[in-house]
Design a protein around this motif. Sequence first.
Motif: not given
Length: 501
Positions: A25-28, A361-362, A376-379
């Motif tokens: 998260l910090a990098q993104a 992060v996407q 979509e993330f959960n899929r």
Amino acid sequence: MQNNQIESYVILGGGTAGWISAAVLAQALKNSKVNITLIESPNVATVGVGEATIPSIVDLLEYLRIPQKDFILKTNATFKLGIKFVDWLEKGQHYWHQFGYIGNNIDGLPFYQHWARHISQGGQFGLTDFSPAVALAKQNKFFIPDPKRPNNLSGSTYALHFDAGLVAEYLKEYCLKKHNLEVVYDHLVDTELDIQGQIKTLHLQSGKHISADFFIDCSGQRALLINKALRVGYQNWQHYLPANKAIAVQTDISNPLPPYTEATAHEHGWRWRIPLQNRTGNGYVYCDDFCSDNHAEALLIDHATKHNCVINQSKLISFTTGKRDKMWFKNCLAVGLSSGFLEPLESTSIYLIMRAMLNFVQSLPDKMPHPATIKEFNRRMDIEYQCIRDFIVLHYCRTQRTDSAFWRMWQTLAIPDSLQQKLALFEAQGRLMHNPQDLFAQDSWYAVLEGMGVRAKSLDPRVYQSNFTMVEKAFADSANALVQVASKTLDHAEYIQRLKL
Ligand SMILES: Cc1cc2nc3c(=O)[nH]c(=O)nc-3n(C[C@H](O)[C@H](O)[C@H](O)COP(=O)(O)OP(=O)(O)OC[C@H]3O[C@@H](n4cnc5c(N)ncnc54)[C@H](O)[C@@H]3O)c2cc1C
């Protein structure tokens, strides 16, 4: 357009999941003013036993711009070229699951098809005799291929074994240097929801209250946010993978230093052995329907002390194989053990942490996450979990061991339909289902299928068009060259020593 961007994230938990989440998260968000706070409890220890990884760990270090050498030296890491599975099909047998490829396609057909023809016509080479990683691992050698100077070993890839506690420390320092991240050492006692049922505020033991727009639950098996506060359920997969306990103990350093993890099947489960620079991690995974904790501990200590001395107290861990119904629910994402657990046979948990965070992060949401983004993330994460589950079940379901109730159980245990279909397709003509979302590439499936005695009944008819004499000659040349070239590389221990210079 209304600015509805998230201004604050809270990560609950400072184990491997918490610190990888914080680092990604910090990098993104390195160029943003978003606040990231990580809370870790002084009262609750981390699980701390996740020490073996798969090659995606190298991608994670690259994503975080962490110099690999620095990471290796500060986390007592060693290199891992794959896993040696001992006694799984039957006692006395072993096989390898390599990292990287096995052989090259010939005449447009997978190498496996030609190898299967070689075996069916009396050939002597094992499938993984054509794996660069296995050629190195068998000789305790290590080598990082140089893309500018290709040789026979160029297809070997690698992962790391490391000290999980040191990794958490390393990533903490990374986050504190890189980002304006705040660490709070306090214990969560209560969670307050808003009228829409989203998490609003965390109440801590010290009396402090922390509010945020989004919460990442890395509280381990307690799943304090995703389950205790938001009541998201858990799919129990113990009917597919019944092991539910592990006992872990550390012994002193291994000599020679193997560049691989060893997973040895035992009467009621299996035992791992993970070599680090300064010690060896050992553990026994078992099902307590068949074995008491005391018996498991005695067995582990007995085996672990055959060549080494115990250096710490053993640690008992219970687990339920399965996954959270939804890893992302409302304004909360579960990462790490709070999101699910598959036994560590293929070292996939840290990968799943990294995958979840790189997917997240996407998909970074606004203050009110959109249901389509969450769905979509959960899929995608469901597919990741299912593919890994099937691959792990494959390590057990075709065992020929009948020496204990644990191993006999596998003759009657139902396997997932998805795995059943994969096996049927493979056994017909040696073909594998194409699934780009499966973490394990085709050569991984071939290696474990062959290791567990699963062979195709027939082959792709096109394989018989190739010139068999020429293919056989190429096989002999290639397998011998791999052994030769590997023998000229550095010992694994020496390779690591040179990094220190
Ligand atoms: C036996 C075993 C072997 C494993 N081997 C491997 C392996 O080889 N490779 C691999 O990839 N993975 C492995 N894993 C999985 C790996 O260990 C975990 O995925 C990884 O450590 C992540 O754990 P975690 O951070 O989710 O949880 P934990 O390490 O349990 O951390 C939980 C965090 O939450 C905090 N917390 C808890 N309650 C509170 C509270 N009330 N308030 C504030 N903070 C709180 C704790 O202080 C801690 O910081 C293994 C797991 C087991 C059980």
